[in-house]
Scaffold this active site. Structure first.
Site, PDB file in Angstrom:
ATOM      1  N   GLY A 100       0.796  -1.178   0.082  1.00  0.00           N
ATOM      2  CA  GLY A 100      -0.162  -0.087   0.016  1.00  0.00           C
ATOM      3  C   GLY A 100       0.875   1.111   0.081  1.00  0.00           C
ATOM      4  O   GLY A 100       1.943   1.221   0.220  1.00  0.00           O
ATOM      5  N   ASP A 135       8.469   6.101   7.621  1.00  0.00           N
ATOM      6  CA  ASP A 135       8.478   7.444   8.132  1.00  0.00           C
ATOM      7  C   ASP A 135       7.653   8.272   7.422  1.00  0.00           C
ATOM      8  O   ASP A 135       6.888   9.177   7.442  1.00  0.00           O
ATOM      9  CB  ASP A 135       9.672   8.251   8.467  1.00  0.00           C
ATOM     10  CG  ASP A 135      10.622   8.276   7.258  1.00  0.00           C
ATOM     11  OD1 ASP A 135      10.256   7.750   6.302  1.00  0.00           O
ATOM     12  OD2 ASP A 135      11.543   8.992   7.225  1.00  0.00           O
ATOM     13  N   ARG A 186       3.742  12.912  -8.436  1.00  0.00           N
ATOM     14  CA  ARG A 186       3.970  12.295  -9.749  1.00  0.00           C
ATOM     15  C   ARG A 186       2.425  12.233 -10.431  1.00  0.00           C
ATOM     16  O   ARG A 186       1.567  12.150  -9.755  1.00  0.00           O
ATOM     17  CB  ARG A 186       4.295  10.792  -9.219  1.00  0.00           C
ATOM     18  CG  ARG A 186       3.973   9.769 -10.063  1.00  0.00           C
ATOM     19  CD  ARG A 186       4.629   8.596  -9.761  1.00  0.00           C
ATOM     20  NE  ARG A 186       3.847   7.728  -8.672  1.00  0.00           N
ATOM     21  CZ  ARG A 186       4.328   6.491  -8.190  1.00  0.00           C
ATOM     22  NH1 ARG A 186       5.560   6.299  -8.290  1.00  0.00           N
ATOM     23  NH2 ARG A 186       3.739   5.917  -7.120  1.00  0.00           N
ATOM     24  N   ASP A 262       4.409  -4.978  -7.178  1.00  0.00           N
ATOM     25  CA  ASP A 262       3.728  -3.602  -6.973  1.00  0.00           C
ATOM     26  C   ASP A 262       4.412  -2.665  -7.651  1.00  0.00           C
ATOM     27  O   ASP A 262       3.743  -1.514  -7.442  1.00  0.00           O
ATOM     28  CB  ASP A 262       3.688  -3.453  -5.241  1.00  0.00           C
ATOM     29  CG  ASP A 262       5.492  -3.575  -4.861  1.00  0.00           C
ATOM     30  OD1 ASP A 262       5.828  -4.638  -5.245  1.00  0.00           O
ATOM     31  OD2 ASP A 262       5.819  -2.650  -4.395  1.00  0.00           O
TER      32      ASP A 262
HETATM   33  P1  AMP Z   1       8.777   0.497  -2.928  1.00  0.00           P
HETATM   34  O1  AMP Z   1      10.229  -0.245  -2.931  1.00  0.00           O
HETATM   35  O2  AMP Z   1       9.348   2.137  -3.070  1.00  0.00           O
HETATM   36  O3  AMP Z   1       8.017   0.160  -3.995  1.00  0.00           O
HETATM   37  O4  AMP Z   1       8.041   0.575  -1.642  1.00  0.00           O
HETATM   38  C1  AMP Z   1       7.616  -0.838  -1.094  1.00  0.00           C
HETATM   39  C2  AMP Z   1       6.758  -0.552  -0.130  1.00  0.00           C
HETATM   40  O5  AMP Z   1       7.214  -0.005   0.966  1.00  0.00           O
HETATM   41  C3  AMP Z   1       5.406   0.478  -0.435  1.00  0.00           C
HETATM   42  O6  AMP Z   1       4.246  -0.190   0.349  1.00  0.00           O
HETATM   43  C4  AMP Z   1       5.950   1.729   0.131  1.00  0.00           C
HETATM   44  O7  AMP Z   1       4.737   2.550   0.352  1.00  0.00           O
HETATM   45  C5  AMP Z   1       6.646   1.540   1.377  1.00  0.00           C
HETATM   46  N1  AMP Z   1       7.556   2.462   1.840  1.00  0.00           N
HETATM   47  C6  AMP Z   1       8.694   2.450   1.164  1.00  0.00           C
HETATM   48  N2  AMP Z   1       9.389   3.547   1.845  1.00  0.00           N
HETATM   49  C7  AMP Z   1       8.686   4.063   2.837  1.00  0.00           C
HETATM   50  C8  AMP Z   1       8.857   5.011   4.005  1.00  0.00           C
HETATM   51  N3  AMP Z   1       9.696   6.091   4.094  1.00  0.00           N
HETATM   52  N4  AMP Z   1       7.638   5.113   4.763  1.00  0.00           N
HETATM   53  C9  AMP Z   1       6.797   4.089   4.645  1.00  0.00           C
HETATM   54  N5  AMP Z   1       6.603   3.241   3.829  1.00  0.00           N
HETATM   55  C10 AMP Z   1       7.654   3.243   2.861  1.00  0.00           C
HETATM   56 MG    MG Z   2       6.649   0.740  -5.168  1.00  0.00          MG
END
Ligand code: AMP
Ligand code: MG
Length: 504
Positions: A100, A135, A186, A262
């Protein structure tokens, strides 16, 4: 989907031109209403005025203090309830039933000048119900990287989410140390991912799956809706869109870096720029991401991973594909099987254009493979090699500029004899062929060392002029831009960047 779940008619906030959008009409379990987490001292780093215009938004307003408040997540647009979308996904092959928007918020939908729905999302806007231990924030470096690379992809003509704005927050985020925080705005055709379908499938939510599939069809593939089996047609459309997309990546040397399910969009846009990078020297096993130690998402693996991901989409859609499971599996397998031919068709056609071939012959792919193999063994730069081939059309054997890009130029010379023989079977004049080659072989890509230098200037010195300059060069990747020629150069030995980070 007839009733609106959220009454937004009297939500206060600046009038932006954005509306709630129809994702909010999907069942409540698809998202979480999110509160804003205001930041202390937002400053606009850059607004993409051209994109704002394309979206029918008022760029002057967005650049004003009221507009900045929206881009910083300090105020939500009038009549919009910000939403964090639910999705699941396979991360490096492991299924996570709930991911999410943990650091992102959907702040509205625009209808663009072409009449298309475009979702506007803040990234780095603070915690949501999906943040788990995170965060909810983003550091400035990854925000600048996503801005640069997504806009470069758009200029290369590759389907992608777009960058509307980058804002610094005046607050620090803590990663490997304290870093300035930032928020990225975005724009996407939608934020529906393979993982969005997996989220519902994992919960045995057939009704939800159907609602999402109907929504995705209406939004992205309306023709599928008229087919005998609309859900199979949806799957086939996504297979085709992703086959074409990944072929485009391969033709410019782009490595996404985190092709988790995702991070793969149903619309066929490139989404979620993390540790992505373009390769300099051509090596099929190239990996930049610091977290991809096994090379799952290496350059040459990308088409295989795309099919693997699509198989996860097919699995999620099974309950909609047919009344009995055997028939559903058979239909899904047939749809997935089409990937390879679609991918090859797109890749081969693109490769022919890169080589200046205007007709197709059976031996062309062996010719292309011969060049790639010679590049691989000779530390040749992928982008410069193709670009300079077009400049060498009139060169005699053993001459021209391309050979010097190869550690052992004679190996290139051997290949060039075959290439010239092949070109001689076509009737085009060199000038026409050269123009055609220049229009598909970019001179300028977002080279890693340039992106890093821009990030260093922004993070260490709050100097965004290198960022602006790089963006302006990358906006015209196929133009000669002789005064900017240094941006075409590969890194010197000491400038090479071997690793990139997600920055999450
Ligand atoms: P990503 O690897 O950027 O595609 O993110 C994978 C998951 O980790 C997604 O559910 C993001 O919303 C969550 N996520 C990544 N960075 C953060 C962050 N700094 N704080 C909270 N959730 C994060
Ligand atoms: Mg992602």
């Amino acid at each position: 989907m007839d009733q609106l779940n959220i009454d937004v008619s009297n939500r206060a906030g600046p009038a932006t031109g954005l509306g709630q959008g129809d994702y909010a009409e999907l069942p409540e379990r698809f998202f979480q209403r999110a509160d804003l987490s205001p930041v202390r001292a937002p400053r606009l780093i850059r607004l993409n005025r051209q994109l704002a215009e394309e979206l029918g938004l008022d760029a002057d307003f967005l650049a004003s203090p009221e507009g900045l408040a929206v881009l910083a997540g300090n105020a939500s647009p009038k009549n919009v309830q910000p939403l964090a979308l639910a999705y699941a996904g396979h991360q490096f092959g492991n299924f996570v039933p709930q991911l999410g928007d943990g650091r992102a918020l959907l702040i509205g939908e625009a209808i663009d000048r072409a009449g298309k729905r475009r979702d506007v999302q803040l990234k780095g806007s603070g915690r949501t119900r999906f943040s788990r231990g995170g965060d909810g924030r983003a550091a400035l470096g990854p925000v600048l990287r996503e801005y640069i690379v997504s806009e470069a992809m758009a200029a290369l003509g590759i389907p992608t989410t777009r960058a509307l704005a980058a804002v610094s927050t005046g607050e620090m985020v803590f990663r490997e140390g304290a870093m300035p925080g930032a928020i990225f705005t975005r724009v996407a055709a939608s934020h529906i991912r393979i993982g969005t379908f997996q989220y519902l499938a994992a919960r045995g939510d057939r009704e939800g799956l159907k609602a999402l599939a109907d929504y995705a069809i209406a939004r992205h593939y309306p023709d599928a809706g008229a087919q005998e089996n609309p859900y199979l047609a949806l799957l086939e459309n996504v297979v085709a869109a992703q086959a074409r997309l990944v072929a485009r990546w391969m033709l410019v040397g782009f490595i996404h870096g985190v092709m988790n399910t995702d991070n793969m969009s149903i619309s066929g846009e490139t989404i979620d720029y993390g540790p992505c990078a373009f390769m300099d020297n051509y090596h099929p096993a190239t990996v930049f991401s610091s977290i991809d130690s096994r090379g799952r998402y290496a350059y040459a693996n990308q088409p295989h991973i795309a099919v693997w991901n699509l198989a996860r989409l097919a699995e999620a859609l099974l309950p909609l594909l047919a009344d009995n499971e055997d028939a559903a599996v058979e239909a899904a397998e047939a749809a997935l099987k089409k990937f390879q031919a679609l991918y090859e068709e797109a890749f081969h056609a693109g490769m022919r254009r890169k080589l200046g071939l205007l007709t197709g012959r059976p031996e062309d792919m062996a010719l292309a493979a011969g060049l790639l193999d010679t590049m691989d063994r000779n530390e040749a730069d992928f982008t410069l090699t193709f670009r300079s081939l077009g400049e060498d059309l009139g060169a005699a054997a053993g001459e021209g500029v391309t050979r010097a890009l190869f550690a052992r130029p004679a190996e290139f010379d051997d290949w060039a004899v075959r290439w010239k023989d092949r070109l001689a079977r076509e009737s085009e004049h060199d000038a026409e062929r050269q123009a055609a080659m220049r229009s598909v072989n970019p001179k300028f890509i977002p080279r890693n060392h340039r992106v890093e230098a821009v990030i260093r200037a922004g993070v260490d010195r709050s100097d965004f002029s290198p960022f602006e300059e790089l963006l302006s060069v990358l906006a015209k990747p196929f133009d000669e831009q002789p005064e900017m020629v240094a941006y075409a150069d590969p890194p010197k030995m000491e400038e090479r960047v071997l690793e990139t980070f997600c920055g999450t």
